[in-house]
Each structure stands twice: as structure tokens, then as C-alpha cells.
Design a protein around this motif. Structure first.
Motif, PDB file in Angstrom:
ATOM      1  N   SER A  10     -79.508  58.854 139.038  1.00 45.21           N
ATOM      2  CA  SER A  10     -79.069  58.411 137.702  1.00 45.21           C
ATOM      3  C   SER A  10     -77.617  58.785 137.440  1.00 45.21           C
ATOM      4  N   ASN A  12     -76.226  58.914 134.473  1.00 39.84           N
ATOM      5  CA  ASN A  12     -76.174  59.828 133.335  1.00 39.84           C
ATOM      6  C   ASN A  12     -76.396  61.265 133.791  1.00 39.84           C
ATOM      7  N   ARG A  34     -88.654  60.263 139.882  1.00 36.96           N
ATOM      8  CA  ARG A  34     -88.626  59.041 139.065  1.00 36.96           C
ATOM      9  C   ARG A  34     -89.649  58.029 139.554  1.00 36.96           C
ATOM     10  N   GLN A  39     -91.059  61.730 134.454  1.00 33.59           N
ATOM     11  CA  GLN A  39     -90.411  61.888 133.137  1.00 33.59           C
ATOM     12  C   GLN A  39     -91.353  61.554 131.991  1.00 33.59           C
ATOM     13  N   LYS A  40     -92.482  60.901 132.304  1.00 37.35           N
ATOM     14  CA  LYS A  40     -93.434  60.547 131.238  1.00 37.35           C
ATOM     15  C   LYS A  40     -94.670  61.450 131.267  1.00 37.35           C
ATOM     16  N   GLN A  52     -86.896  61.062 128.915  1.00 40.79           N
ATOM     17  CA  GLN A  52     -85.704  60.611 129.643  1.00 40.79           C
ATOM     18  C   GLN A  52     -84.887  61.808 130.110  1.00 40.79           C
ATOM     19  N   VAL A  53     -84.073  61.558 131.116  1.00 41.50           N
ATOM     20  CA  VAL A  53     -83.110  62.555 131.581  1.00 41.50           C
ATOM     21  C   VAL A  53     -81.702  61.999 131.327  1.00 41.50           C
ATOM     22  N   PRO A  54     -80.683  62.838 131.296  1.00 40.67           N
ATOM     23  CA  PRO A  54     -80.712  64.275 131.527  1.00 40.67           C
ATOM     24  C   PRO A  54     -81.136  65.048 130.290  1.00 40.67           C
ATOM     25  N   GLU A  66     -79.198  63.646 125.586  1.00 31.54           N
ATOM     26  CA  GLU A  66     -78.089  62.681 125.469  1.00 31.54           C
ATOM     27  C   GLU A  66     -76.875  63.200 126.256  1.00 31.54           C
ATOM     28  N   SER A  67     -76.572  62.472 127.319  1.00 28.35           N
ATOM     29  CA  SER A  67     -75.536  62.947 128.244  1.00 28.35           C
ATOM     30  C   SER A  67     -74.191  63.196 127.561  1.00 28.35           C
ATOM     31  N   GLN A  99     -71.346  54.956 126.521  1.00 28.31           N
ATOM     32  CA  GLN A  99     -72.781  54.745 126.347  1.00 28.31           C
ATOM     33  C   GLN A  99     -73.097  53.283 126.044  1.00 28.31           C
TER      34      GLN A  99
HETATM   35  N1  LIG Z   1     -78.329  57.724 126.236  1.00 28.72           N
HETATM   36  C1  LIG Z   1     -79.090  58.539 127.144  1.00 28.72           C
HETATM   37  C2  LIG Z   1     -79.754  57.626 128.168  1.00 28.72           C
HETATM   38  C3  LIG Z   1     -80.795  58.351 128.966  1.00 28.72           C
HETATM   39  C4  LIG Z   1     -81.444  57.435 129.976  1.00 28.72           C
HETATM   40  O1  LIG Z   1     -81.486  56.198 129.814  1.00 28.72           O
HETATM   41  N2  LIG Z   1     -81.947  58.046 131.029  1.00 28.72           N
HETATM   42  C5  LIG Z   1     -82.585  57.294 132.087  1.00 28.72           C
HETATM   43  C6  LIG Z   1     -81.991  57.681 133.434  1.00 28.72           C
HETATM   44  S1  LIG Z   1     -80.267  57.278 133.516  1.00 28.72           S
HETATM   45  C7  LIG Z   1     -84.063  57.642 132.124  1.00 28.72           C
HETATM   46  O2  LIG Z   1     -84.421  58.786 131.930  1.00 28.72           O
HETATM   47  N3  LIG Z   1     -84.905  56.634 132.391  1.00 28.72           N
HETATM   48  C8  LIG Z   1     -86.312  56.827 132.566  1.00 28.72           C
HETATM   49  C9  LIG Z   1     -87.132  56.258 131.459  1.00 28.72           C
HETATM   50  O3  LIG Z   1     -86.571  55.780 130.456  1.00 28.72           O
HETATM   51  O4  LIG Z   1     -88.359  56.286 131.610  1.00 28.72           O
HETATM   52  C10 LIG Z   1     -78.152  59.545 127.848  1.00 28.72           C
HETATM   53  O5  LIG Z   1     -76.979  59.236 128.017  1.00 28.72           O
HETATM   54  O6  LIG Z   1     -78.609  60.658 128.164  1.00 28.72           O
END
Ligand SMILES: N[C@@H](CCC(=O)N[C@@H](CS)C(=O)NCC(=O)O)C(=O)O
Length: 204
Positions: A10, A12, A34, A39-40, A52-54, A66-67, A99
Motif C-alpha cells: 500500500s 499509504n 491483505r 484488516q476486517k 483500513q491501514v495505515p 489517516e496517513s 488524498q
Molecule cells: N485516507 C486513508 C486511506 C486508507 C486506505 O484506503 N487504506 C487502504 C490501503 S492503501 C486499505 O486499508 N484498504 C483495505 C480496505 O479498505 O479494506 C489514509 O490515507 O490512511
């Protein structure tokens, strides 16, 4: 020790790993699986209910998500956050921009479909639309970098970390960078920094 919850694939997450390396700050790396949607799962939803990460978890147990916020927080008080209020606001402006235009659309989405999910062939129209958006934003970055070494002021800041995260992955997402020589030169400057780490670098 503080812990970074992240995915290796990722952008982010990479932005935070890159900043931590720049700051020379030790941390516990908690990479989630992933592919198996870790993550869920309940264990991680207790850390970040959005799944979600990070996520940045401190020894006290408090968690920041939120990164862009994590970058600002970790770099607070260092040379990577301008002290001048105007320059600091410019830095924030780029974090918000990143973002909206580089992560949630454009290069970030093209990277997601081609590199992360491998849907480049099945989602052809969406991938091409994301690439087109990426080119529009690359042209914008190219104009901004004309006559500048860094995005804000005259030194490397958190804005450069944030924008580098997905922008440098453009070729992986099928977006050529050759039409953007200022962007390419800026990327070389970022990659030449002594504490730089690459997207694929993992701690020993
Ligand atoms: N705006 C959030 C976006 C976070 C995000 O979209 N994370 C993605 C990885 S880049 C994630 O965890 N996706 C897995 C999911 O949504 O299930 C940030 O910048 O931290």
C-alpha cells in the motif's frame, strides 16, 4: 514501542514507512495479510474500526489513523514540517490534495487495480480513466516543480513524502513518467536522500 499497522503493498502505508526511515525512528512493524482480509478481522477492528491501514498505535494504546494525519503528527517539531505558518499551510494543502487527487483517484487507483488486485485486464475502462486522471495531475505537479527542488519552500518536507508515495509508483501502474521531467528529477532527489527506503524494502 509504537507500532505501525500496514500493508506492504500500500502506498499509504509506504508513506509512513518512508517518513519513519527519514526520521530514523524505530517502530514495531505489524504487517497485515491483505489477501486474507486481516484488516476486517475483529483483532484489527479493535485497533481501527474502519478496517483500513495505515494505523499508528502508541505504547499507551492510543491510535491515530489517516496517513496524512500520521505524517503530520510524526514529523511535528522536525525540519520536515515548516515552522513558518504560511509554508506549513502549504504543506497541509499538498497533504489534502494528495488524498483527493493522487490516492483516491488517478495513480492510486491505477496502482490498486493493476498492482494490488491484478484487475488490469478485467477493469480496462476504469484503469484507463484512472491513468488519464493521473496524467492530468502529473502535468499539474510538473508545472509546480518548474524552477523548484521541493514541493514547499526550499527543503524536503512531509509534502514531498506524501506526494512521492503514489506518484513514484506510476510506471508500475502503466503510466509513463518521461513526459514529466521535473517530476522525474524531483523523484531522483527524493530517492537520493541518505535515509530513503524503497517501496519494496523490508526491515532485516
Ligand atoms: N485516507 C486513508 C486511506 C486508507 C486506505 O484506503 N487504506 C487502504 C490501503 S492503501 C486499505 O486499508 N484498504 C483495505 C480496505 O479498505 O479494506 C489514509 O490515507 O490512511
Amino acid at each position: 514501542m509504537a507500532r505501525l499497522h500496514h500493508f506492504w503493498n500500500s502506498g499509504n502505508s509506504y508513506k509512513i514507512r518512508l517518513l519513519l526511515s527519514e526520521l530514523g525512528r524505530p517502530y514495531d512493524s505489524a504487517a497485515l495479510d491483505r489477501a486474507n482480509r486481516a484488516q476486517k478481522e475483529a483483532a484489527y477492528l479493535a485497533v481501527n474500526p474502519r478496517g483500513q491501514v495505515p494505523a499508528w498505535e502508541e505504547a499507551s494504546g492510543r491510535v491515530l489513523t489517516e496517513s496524512a494525519a500520521i505524517l503530520s503528527y510524526l514529523a511535528h517539531g522536525t525540519a520536515l514540517v515548516p515552522k513558518d505558518p504560511w509554508l506549513q499551510a502549504q504543506m497541509l494543502s499538498w497533504l489534502f490534495y494528495e488524498q483527493q487527487h493522487l490516492c483516491n483517484q488517478g495513480v492510486g487507483m491505477a496502482h490498486y487495480w493493476t498492482f494490488v488486485t491484478g484487475q488490469g485486464e478485467t477493469k480496462k475502462a476504469e484503469v484507463e480513466a484512472a491513468r488519464e486522471k493521473a496524467r492530468t495531475e502529473l502535468a499539474y505537479l510538473e508545472r509546480h516543480l518548474q524552477g523548484r527542488e521541493w514541493f514547499v519552500g526550499d527543503s524536503f518536507t512531509v509534502a514531498d513524502v506524501a506526494i512521492y508515495g503514489y506518484t513514484h509508483r506510476a510506471p508500475v501502474a502503466g503510466i509513463a513518467l518521461e513526459p514529466y521531467p521535473n517530476v522525474m528529477a524531483w523523484m531522483k532527489r527524493v530517492a537520493a536522500r541518505p535515509r530513503h527506503i524503497r517501496f519494496e524494502d523490508k526491515p532485516a
